[in-house]
Enzyme design. Structure first.
Site, PDB file in Angstrom:
ATOM      1  N   TYR A 189      -0.250   4.280  10.429  1.00  0.00           N
ATOM      2  CA  TYR A 189      -0.530   3.285  11.464  1.00  0.00           C
ATOM      3  C   TYR A 189       0.735   3.137  12.307  1.00  0.00           C
ATOM      4  O   TYR A 189       1.835   2.984  11.757  1.00  0.00           O
ATOM      5  CB  TYR A 189      -0.848   1.915  10.849  1.00  0.00           C
ATOM      6  CG  TYR A 189      -2.215   1.821  10.195  1.00  0.00           C
ATOM      7  CD1 TYR A 189      -3.383   2.008  10.935  1.00  0.00           C
ATOM      8  CD2 TYR A 189      -2.341   1.521   8.851  1.00  0.00           C
ATOM      9  CE1 TYR A 189      -4.635   1.914  10.337  1.00  0.00           C
ATOM     10  CE2 TYR A 189      -3.598   1.423   8.243  1.00  0.00           C
ATOM     11  CZ  TYR A 189      -4.731   1.626   8.995  1.00  0.00           C
ATOM     12  OH  TYR A 189      -5.985   1.530   8.410  1.00  0.00           O
TER      13      TYR A 189
ATOM     14  N   ASP B  77      -5.507 -10.832  14.916  1.00  0.00           N
ATOM     15  CA  ASP B  77      -4.625  -9.718  15.324  1.00  0.00           C
ATOM     16  C   ASP B  77      -4.855  -9.333  16.788  1.00  0.00           C
ATOM     17  O   ASP B  77      -4.077  -8.577  17.365  1.00  0.00           O
ATOM     18  CB  ASP B  77      -4.789  -8.512  14.392  1.00  0.00           C
ATOM     19  CG  ASP B  77      -6.201  -7.973  14.378  1.00  0.00           C
ATOM     20  OD1 ASP B  77      -7.136  -8.704  14.760  1.00  0.00           O
ATOM     21  OD2 ASP B  77      -6.381  -6.801  13.995  1.00  0.00           O
TER      22      ASP B  77
ATOM     23  N   GLU C   4      -4.699   4.454  13.919  1.00  0.00           N
ATOM     24  CA  GLU C   4      -5.590   3.550  14.662  1.00  0.00           C
ATOM     25  C   GLU C   4      -6.190   4.179  15.913  1.00  0.00           C
ATOM     26  O   GLU C   4      -7.115   3.614  16.483  1.00  0.00           O
ATOM     27  CB  GLU C   4      -4.871   2.241  15.018  1.00  0.00           C
ATOM     28  CG  GLU C   4      -3.791   2.324  16.088  1.00  0.00           C
ATOM     29  CD  GLU C   4      -2.419   2.725  15.536  1.00  0.00           C
ATOM     30  OE1 GLU C   4      -2.331   3.101  14.358  1.00  0.00           O
ATOM     31  OE2 GLU C   4      -1.443   2.675  16.307  1.00  0.00           O
TER      32      GLU C   4
ATOM     33  N   LYS D  29       2.530   2.048   7.079  1.00  0.00           N
ATOM     34  CA  LYS D  29       3.025   1.246   8.198  1.00  0.00           C
ATOM     35  C   LYS D  29       3.905   2.077   9.130  1.00  0.00           C
ATOM     36  O   LYS D  29       4.431   3.129   8.754  1.00  0.00           O
ATOM     37  CB  LYS D  29       3.835   0.066   7.652  1.00  0.00           C
ATOM     38  CG  LYS D  29       2.942  -1.060   7.182  1.00  0.00           C
ATOM     39  CD  LYS D  29       2.133  -1.612   8.327  1.00  0.00           C
ATOM     40  CE  LYS D  29       1.378  -2.860   7.971  1.00  0.00           C
ATOM     41  NZ  LYS D  29       0.444  -3.254   9.032  1.00  0.00           N
TER      42      LYS D  29
ATOM     43  N   ARG E 138       0.845  -1.192   0.000  1.00  0.00           N
ATOM     44  CA  ARG E 138       0.000   0.000   0.000  1.00  0.00           C
ATOM     45  C   ARG E 138       0.890   1.254   0.000  1.00  0.00           C
ATOM     46  O   ARG E 138       2.096   1.162   0.216  1.00  0.00           O
ATOM     47  CB  ARG E 138      -0.907   0.015   1.236  1.00  0.00           C
ATOM     48  CG  ARG E 138      -2.015  -1.013   1.192  1.00  0.00           C
ATOM     49  CD  ARG E 138      -2.778  -1.123   2.496  1.00  0.00           C
ATOM     50  NE  ARG E 138      -1.941  -1.643   3.568  1.00  0.00           N
ATOM     51  CZ  ARG E 138      -2.319  -1.771   4.842  1.00  0.00           C
ATOM     52  NH1 ARG E 138      -3.536  -1.396   5.201  1.00  0.00           N
ATOM     53  NH2 ARG E 138      -1.504  -2.257   5.743  1.00  0.00           N
TER      54      ARG E 138
HETATM   55  N1  LIG Z   1      -6.901 -10.134  10.233  1.00  0.00           N
HETATM   56  C1  LIG Z   1      -7.036  -8.950   9.665  1.00  0.00           C
HETATM   57  O1  LIG Z   1      -6.423  -8.653   8.643  1.00  0.00           O
HETATM   58  C2  LIG Z   1      -7.969  -7.940  10.249  1.00  0.00           C
HETATM   59  C3  LIG Z   1      -8.348  -6.798   9.522  1.00  0.00           C
HETATM   60  C4  LIG Z   1      -9.272  -5.919  10.094  1.00  0.00           C
HETATM   61  C5  LIG Z   1      -9.781  -6.178  11.377  1.00  0.00           C
HETATM   62  N2  LIG Z   1      -9.357  -7.276  12.059  1.00  0.00           N
HETATM   63  C6  LIG Z   1      -9.871  -7.621  13.396  1.00  0.00           C
HETATM   64  O2  LIG Z   1     -11.191  -8.153  13.304  1.00  0.00           O
HETATM   65  C7  LIG Z   1     -11.807  -8.035  14.609  1.00  0.00           C
HETATM   66  C8  LIG Z   1     -13.206  -7.474  14.465  1.00  0.00           C
HETATM   67  O3  LIG Z   1     -13.111  -6.130  14.040  1.00  0.00           O
HETATM   68  P1  LIG Z   1     -14.415  -5.214  13.829  1.00  0.00           P
HETATM   69  O4  LIG Z   1     -13.925  -3.953  13.196  1.00  0.00           O
HETATM   70  O5  LIG Z   1     -15.504  -5.978  13.185  1.00  0.00           O
HETATM   71  O6  LIG Z   1     -14.813  -4.919  15.337  1.00  0.00           O
HETATM   72  P2  LIG Z   1     -16.245  -4.375  15.851  1.00  0.00           P
HETATM   73  O7  LIG Z   1     -15.999  -3.751  17.176  1.00  0.00           O
HETATM   74  O8  LIG Z   1     -16.927  -3.589  14.782  1.00  0.00           O
HETATM   75  O9  LIG Z   1     -17.104  -5.716  16.048  1.00  0.00           O
HETATM   76  C9  LIG Z   1     -16.836  -6.659  17.056  1.00  0.00           C
HETATM   77  C10 LIG Z   1     -18.143  -7.335  17.438  1.00  0.00           C
HETATM   78  O10 LIG Z   1     -17.840  -8.416  18.326  1.00  0.00           O
HETATM   79  C11 LIG Z   1     -18.928  -8.524  19.227  1.00  0.00           C
HETATM   80  N3  LIG Z   1     -18.562  -9.344  20.378  1.00  0.00           N
HETATM   81  C12 LIG Z   1     -17.759  -9.050  21.431  1.00  0.00           C
HETATM   82  N4  LIG Z   1     -17.685 -10.098  22.290  1.00  0.00           N
HETATM   83  C13 LIG Z   1     -18.468 -11.077  21.756  1.00  0.00           C
HETATM   84  C14 LIG Z   1     -18.825 -12.388  22.149  1.00  0.00           C
HETATM   85  N5  LIG Z   1     -18.356 -12.918  23.302  1.00  0.00           N
HETATM   86  N6  LIG Z   1     -19.642 -13.097  21.359  1.00  0.00           N
HETATM   87  C15 LIG Z   1     -20.122 -12.598  20.202  1.00  0.00           C
HETATM   88  N7  LIG Z   1     -19.830 -11.350  19.762  1.00  0.00           N
HETATM   89  C16 LIG Z   1     -19.016 -10.601  20.532  1.00  0.00           C
HETATM   90  C17 LIG Z   1     -19.247  -7.062  19.566  1.00  0.00           C
HETATM   91  O11 LIG Z   1     -20.539  -6.914  20.119  1.00  0.00           O
HETATM   92  C18 LIG Z   1     -19.122  -6.410  18.172  1.00  0.00           C
HETATM   93  O12 LIG Z   1     -20.372  -6.367  17.495  1.00  0.00           O
HETATM   94  C19 LIG Z   1     -10.853  -7.152  15.421  1.00  0.00           C
HETATM   95  O13 LIG Z   1     -10.048  -7.967  16.236  1.00  0.00           O
HETATM   96  C20 LIG Z   1     -10.017  -6.475  14.366  1.00  0.00           C
HETATM   97  O14 LIG Z   1      -8.757  -6.057  14.865  1.00  0.00           O
HETATM   98  C21 LIG Z   1      -8.464  -8.153  11.524  1.00  0.00           C
END
Ligand SMILES: NC(=O)c1ccc[n+]([C@@H]2O[C@H](COP(=O)([O-])OP(=O)(O)OC[C@H]3O[C@@H](n4cnc5c(N)ncnc54)[C@H](O)[C@@H]3O)[C@@H](O)[C@H]2O)c1
Length: 359
Positions: free
Chosen positions: A96, A272, A120, A77, A17
Site C-alpha cells: 500500500y 479515511d 490500492e 504499509k 500485519r
Molecule cells: N476505516 C477503515 O478502516 C476503512 C477500511 C476499509 C474501507 N474504508 C472506507 O469505507 C468506505 C466505503 O468503502 P467500500 O469499499 O464499501 O466502497 P464501495 O464503493 O464498495 O461502496 C460505497 C457505496 O456508497 C454508495 N454511495 C455513494 N454516495 C452515496 C450517497 N450520497 N448516499 C448513499 N450511498 C452512497 C455507493 O453507491 C456505493 O454503493 C470508503 O471510504 C473506504 O475507504 C475504511
C-alpha cells in the site's frame, strides 16, 4: 527464473500485519523463488520464525539484509523515512503506498529509481480494486462488533443488546452506503438479529442487496428526506459511503444529532475519506470514541489494524496471485497484465500513475 523476494518487518506504529504469510511463502518456494523474511516479521500476525523456516523461507537478521538480498519487496504499509535509503533501482516494491497523501515519500521513491506498485491502485477491468476489497470486508464486519460494544451503557450507549431477546423490540441498525463495507455490515448485523436498513443512491445496487440479504434487511433510496426519517429510530448508524477519489458526502449534519436518542452510536467507516458525518474526526484504536451532543462517535481510520491475523491472511489471499505473477514472469512481462499496470505508480524516477501526475 527464480526471483529473490524480501519481506521486511513493518515499522509503522501499531502495524502488525506482514507482507507474506508462511503459506504464501511456501507457494512461492514451490516455484523455486527465494524468500528472505526479516526475523520476527510475522510475530504480530501470529507467525513465528519457525513457521517461515518450515515454509522454506530464509530468516535474515536485519532490515538491511532483506533489502540487500532481494529484487521484489512485498510489504503492507508505505516505506517509512528510515526505509527510504534501503530502496534501490533494482527493486520492485509491492505494498500500500497512498502516494497522494505524502510528497516526501513520493520524492524518496522517485529518487531511488525503484519500480513501485501500489496495492490500492491495482484494478480489474470492471473497475473494482481487488487489494482494497478484503480490508473493506473486515471493516464492514468490525463496524457492527465495535458499534454493538459501544451501545452498551458502560460506554455511554443506549444500553441495548444488538440481538435483543424474545419479547423485546429489536435493535435497529442503519447502514449508509451499500457497497462492500455496507453489505458486510448489514450481513453481520442481520445475522445477529438486528432490524437493518441500508440506504444507497444506486438503485441497481439496492435491487441486488434486496436479492442477496435476509428479510430483516430493508433497502431505502438515499436522499436527505429519507435519511432524516431513518436516523430518528436508529440505535447504531454505520457510515459506509464512497464517491471514488472524492471526499465522502456529509450525510448527517451536526444539527441532525438532536433528532437522535442520546446514546445512539455512529461508526464512521468512511473516515479515511474525510467521514460522512459532519461531527466525525479520525480516532485511533487506543482512543476510539468520543461524544458529541450525547451521541457516541467511533471513527478509527485503520479498523483492520485491530485484527492483524485475519487481515494478513485476507490480504495475502488477494495479493498472492499478483506476487506470483511478478515473480514468475519478471516485472517487465508482469506489467503487460493491465491489472498490475494500473498498480504501477512510479518507475525509473518518474511518476506513471495518471491521477498522481494531475495533482
Ligand atoms: N476505516 C477503515 O478502516 C476503512 C477500511 C476499509 C474501507 N474504508 C472506507 O469505507 C468506505 C466505503 O468503502 P467500500 O469499499 O464499501 O466502497 P464501495 O464503493 O464498495 O461502496 C460505497 C457505496 O456508497 C454508495 N454511495 C455513494 N454516495 C452515496 C450517497 N450520497 N448516499 C448513499 N450511498 C452512497 C455507493 O453507491 C456505493 O454503493 C470508503 O471510504 C473506504 O475507504 C475504511
Amino acid at each position: 527464473m527464480a526471483m529473490k523476494i524480501g519481506v521486511p518487518k513493518e515499522i509503522k506504529a501499531f502495524e502488525n500485519r506482514v507482507g507474506l504469510s508462511p503459506s504464501s511463502v511456501s507457494e512461492l518456494v514451490l516455484y523455486n523463488h527465494n524468500v528472505f523474511v526479516q526475523t520476527d516479521a510475522g510475530l504480530g500476525s501470529g507467525f513465528s520464525n519457525k513457521d517461515y523456516l518450515e515454509a522454506g523461507a530464509n530468516i535474515v537478521n536485519s532490515i538491511e539484509d532483506v533489502y540487500n538480498n532481494s529484487e521484489l519487496i512485498v510489504k503492507v504499509k508505505e516505506p517509512q523515512e528510515a526505509e527510504y535509503n534501503l530502496l534501490k533501482q533494482n527493486h520492485t516494491l509491492f505494498t500500500y503506498l497512498h502516494l497522494a497523501s505524502s510528497q516526501s515519500l513520493t520524492n524518496a521513491l522517485l529518487n531511488c529509481g525503484a519500480t513501485c506498485i501500489a496495492y490500492e491502485t491495482v484494478q480489474k477491468s470492471d473497475g473494482s480494486l481487488p487489494l482494497l476489497l478484503p480490508m473493506s470486508e473486515i471493516a464492514g464486519r468490525l463496524s457492527v462488533i465495535e458499534g454493538s460494544k459501544y451501545l452498551q451503557k458502560t460506554y455511554g450507549g443506549k444500553g441495548k443488546l444488538i440481538s435483543s431477546v424474545p419479547g423485546v423490540a429489536s435493535t435497529k441498525v442503519l447502514v449508509l452506503g451499500g457497497g462492500i463495507v455496507g453489505t458486510n455490515a448489514a450481513r453481520m448485523a442481520s445475522g445477529l438479529g438486528a432490524s437493518v436498513t441500508i440506504i444507497d443512491n444506486n438503485i441497481n445496487r439496492l435491487r441486488i442487496l434486496e436479492e442477496i440479504l435476509p428479510a430483516n434487511v430493508k433497502t431505502i433510496y438515499s436522499n436527505r428526506n429519507n435519511i432524516l426519517k431513518e436516523i430518528c429510530w436508529a440505535d447504531l448508524i454505520i457510515g459506509a459511503v464512497l464517491i471514488p477519489g472524492a471526499q465522502a458526502p456529509r450525510l448527517i449534519r451536526r444539527a441532525d444529532l438532536q433528532n437522535m436518542e442520546p446514546g445512539t452510536v455512529l461508526v464512521d467507516v468512511a473516515i479515511d475519506q474525510g467521514g460522512c458525518f459532519e461531527t466525525s474526526k479520525a480516532t485511533t484504536h487506543m482512543d476510539p470514541i468520543y461524544e458529541v451532543d450525547g451521541i457516541i462517535h467511533y471513527c478509527v481510520a485503520n479498523m483492520p489494524g485491530s485484527v492483524p491475523r485475519t487481515a494478513t491472511e485476507a490480504l495475502n489471499n488477494a495479493t498472492l496471485p499478483y506476487v506470483l505473477e511478478i515473480a514468475n514472469k519478471g516485472i517487465n512481462e508482469a506489467l503487460k497484465n493491465p491489472e498490475i499496470l494500473k498498480g504501477l505508480n512510479i518507475q525509473n524516477g518518474k511518476v506513471v500513475l495518471k491521477a498522481l501526475i494531475v495533482q
